[in-house]
Design an enzyme around this catalytic site. Structure first.
Site, PDB file in Angstrom:
ATOM      1  N   HIS A  20       0.831  -1.203   0.000  1.00 36.08           N
ATOM      2  CA  HIS A  20       0.000   0.000   0.000  1.00 36.08           C
ATOM      3  C   HIS A  20       0.868   1.257   0.000  1.00 36.08           C
ATOM      4  CE1 HIS A  20      -3.448   2.493   0.745  1.00 36.08           C
ATOM      5  NE2 HIS A  20      -2.918   2.954   1.859  1.00 36.08           N
ATOM      6  N   TYR A 121       8.838  12.199 -22.561  1.00 35.67           N
ATOM      7  CA  TYR A 121       8.298  12.350 -21.204  1.00 35.67           C
ATOM      8  C   TYR A 121       7.192  11.330 -20.923  1.00 35.67           C
ATOM      9  CZ  TYR A 121      10.769  16.804 -21.408  1.00 35.67           C
ATOM     10  OH  TYR A 121      11.736  17.778 -21.536  1.00 35.67           O
TER      11      TYR A 121
END
Length: 129
Positions: A20, A121
């Site tokens: 998590h 990018y």
């Protein structure tokens, strides 16, 4: 023998260690090497596989809560490319930030999957939900 899903043992190992709020990076072929984090290099030739190929492959078995990309991605790429990335990240909170800020996230990632992508990018940081 694994018959479906991710077949690459290094990627399976990397993803199985994500918990998590941990992050994983999917990068293009020119992304800088970060010696402090595990890198799984699956680049073959230009654009094979692509960042989107990897993203689509891991999504069925990887719960993504948030994602980050460089703001420069939006100006450097045509609408078709931006739409493809947005579609692959549909339903995931996506933040575009300056590339300098984006790179500050990298050292905290569990690992990085390097592709052969040439999209300018076109790197993504994914945070596990």
């Amino acid at each position: 023998m694994i018959k479906t899903g991710i077949l690459n043992p290094q990627i399976n190992s990397l993803l199985s260690r994500v918990r998590h709020t941990n992050t994983v990076v999917i990068s293009d072929r020119g992304f800088p090497f970060w010696p402090m984090i595990e890198t799984v290099d699956i680049s073959l030739v230009d654009d094979i596989p692509s960042v989107l190929d990897v993203l689509k492959a891991i999504c069925p078995n990887f719960q993504i809560g948030k994602a980050w990309m460089a703001q420069e991605f939006l100006k450097a790429n045509p609408a078709k490319t931006r739409t493809a990335f947005a579609g692959a990240l549909r339903g995931i909170e996506l933040t575009h930030e300056p590339h300098v800020e984006f790179k500050k996230r990298i050292p905290f990632a569990i690992g990085l999957i390097r592709t052969g992508d040439t999209t300018q990018y076109g790197n993504i940081v994914l945070e596990s939900a």
